[in-house]
Design a protein around this motif. Structure first.
Motif, PDB file in Angstrom:
ATOM      1  N   UNK A 173      -0.276  26.442  42.667  1.00 25.78           N
ATOM      2  CA  UNK A 173       0.127  26.244  41.275  1.00 25.78           C
ATOM      3  C   UNK A 173      -0.224  24.831  40.854  1.00 25.78           C
ATOM      4  N   UNK A 174      -0.691  24.715  39.635  1.00 29.23           N
ATOM      5  CA  UNK A 174      -1.009  23.412  39.074  1.00 29.23           C
ATOM      6  C   UNK A 174       0.282  22.653  38.860  1.00 29.23           C
ATOM      7  N   UNK A 175       0.384  21.429  39.365  1.00 32.60           N
ATOM      8  CA  UNK A 175       1.615  20.656  39.295  1.00 32.60           C
ATOM      9  C   UNK A 175       1.600  19.736  38.078  1.00 32.60           C
ATOM     10  N   UNK A 176       1.555  20.360  36.893  1.00 27.89           N
ATOM     11  CA  UNK A 176       1.523  19.646  35.624  1.00 27.89           C
ATOM     12  C   UNK A 176       2.323  20.486  34.636  1.00 27.89           C
ATOM     13  N   UNK A 177       3.084  19.856  33.763  1.00 19.37           N
ATOM     14  CA  UNK A 177       3.840  20.599  32.758  1.00 19.37           C
ATOM     15  C   UNK A 177       2.924  20.934  31.588  1.00 19.37           C
ATOM     16  N   UNK A 178       2.748  22.223  31.330  1.00 18.82           N
ATOM     17  CA  UNK A 178       1.909  22.699  30.226  1.00 18.82           C
ATOM     18  C   UNK A 178       2.616  23.819  29.498  1.00 18.82           C
ATOM     19  N   UNK A 179       2.313  23.959  28.217  1.00 13.64           N
ATOM     20  CA  UNK A 179       2.871  25.079  27.477  1.00 13.64           C
ATOM     21  C   UNK A 179       2.088  26.364  27.751  1.00 13.64           C
ATOM     22  N   UNK A 180       0.847  26.241  28.185  1.00 19.25           N
ATOM     23  CA  UNK A 180       0.036  27.416  28.499  1.00 19.25           C
ATOM     24  C   UNK A 180       0.578  28.091  29.757  1.00 19.25           C
ATOM     25  N   UNK A 181       0.846  29.369  29.666  1.00 22.97           N
ATOM     26  CA  UNK A 181       1.410  30.103  30.801  1.00 22.97           C
ATOM     27  C   UNK A 181       0.341  30.742  31.675  1.00 22.97           C
ATOM     28  N   UNK A 182      -0.857  30.899  31.154  1.00 18.81           N
ATOM     29  CA  UNK A 182      -1.939  31.535  31.893  1.00 18.81           C
ATOM     30  C   UNK A 182      -2.721  30.474  32.651  1.00 18.81           C
TER      31      UNK A 182
ATOM     32  N   UNK B  63      -5.545  29.098  30.086  1.00 19.70           N
ATOM     33  CA  UNK B  63      -5.876  29.843  28.878  1.00 19.70           C
ATOM     34  C   UNK B  63      -4.703  29.798  27.911  1.00 19.70           C
ATOM     35  N   UNK B  64      -4.978  29.264  26.723  1.00 17.19           N
ATOM     36  CA  UNK B  64      -3.979  29.208  25.654  1.00 17.19           C
ATOM     37  C   UNK B  64      -4.666  29.745  24.402  1.00 17.19           C
ATOM     38  N   UNK B  65      -4.241  30.883  23.942  1.00 14.08           N
ATOM     39  CA  UNK B  65      -4.894  31.502  22.789  1.00 14.08           C
ATOM     40  C   UNK B  65      -3.846  32.008  21.810  1.00 14.08           C
ATOM     41  N   UNK B  66      -4.136  31.834  20.545  1.00 14.94           N
ATOM     42  CA  UNK B  66      -3.224  32.365  19.524  1.00 14.94           C
ATOM     43  C   UNK B  66      -3.521  33.826  19.231  1.00 14.94           C
ATOM     44  N   UNK B  67      -4.708  34.293  19.573  1.00 16.24           N
ATOM     45  CA  UNK B  67      -5.101  35.690  19.346  1.00 16.24           C
ATOM     46  C   UNK B  67      -5.813  36.240  20.568  1.00 16.24           C
ATOM     47  N   UNK B  68      -5.549  37.495  20.829  1.00 15.94           N
ATOM     48  CA  UNK B  68      -6.304  38.234  21.842  1.00 15.94           C
ATOM     49  C   UNK B  68      -6.800  39.481  21.171  1.00 15.94           C
ATOM     50  N   UNK B  69      -8.102  39.696  21.216  1.00 19.10           N
ATOM     51  CA  UNK B  69      -8.691  40.884  20.599  1.00 19.10           C
ATOM     52  C   UNK B  69      -9.027  41.871  21.701  1.00 19.10           C
ATOM     53  N   UNK B  70      -8.746  43.157  21.445  1.00 22.97           N
ATOM     54  CA  UNK B  70      -9.051  44.217  22.395  1.00 22.97           C
ATOM     55  C   UNK B  70      -9.835  45.274  21.660  1.00 22.97           C
ATOM     56  N   UNK B  71     -10.900  45.750  22.279  1.00 17.42           N
ATOM     57  CA  UNK B  71     -11.717  46.823  21.684  1.00 17.42           C
ATOM     58  C   UNK B  71     -11.980  47.885  22.731  1.00 17.42           C
ATOM     59  N   UNK B  72     -12.217  49.084  22.240  1.00 16.52           N
ATOM     60  CA  UNK B  72     -12.547  50.184  23.160  1.00 16.52           C
ATOM     61  C   UNK B  72     -13.711  50.954  22.610  1.00 16.52           C
TER      62      UNK B  72
END
Length: 72
Positions: A2-11, A63-72
């Motif tokens: 685990x990265x030992x840094x405080x970040x808001x990104x959870x991924x 990875x910190x993203x405000x949107x995730x797009x999914x297509x099929x």
């Protein structure tokens, strides 16, 4: 691992840096995250140099993203 840094990104995905392709201003990195999966990231050449990145390094794809797009 685990990265030992405080970040808001959870991924925060650990991996091994497999390839760096430098362009004029931007580098494209391929990170092996295991299980036959790769993550590609685009960062500045300056960032590559400041982090002293090289193939074989252990790195984290954060990875910190405000949107995730999914297509099929």
């Amino acid at each position: 691992m685990k990265l030992n840094v405080a970040l808001s990104a959870r991924n925060q995905i650990p991996g091994t840096l497999k390839e760096i392709k430098k362009g004029q201003t931007t580098s494209h990195l391929k990170i092996d995250i295991g299980g036959g999966h790769m993550v590609t990231a685009s960062i500045t050449n300056e960032a590559v140099d400041e982090l002293a990145l090289k193939s074989g390094d252990t790195v984290w794809a954060i990875i910190k993203a405000s949107d995730v797009m999914v297509a099929k």
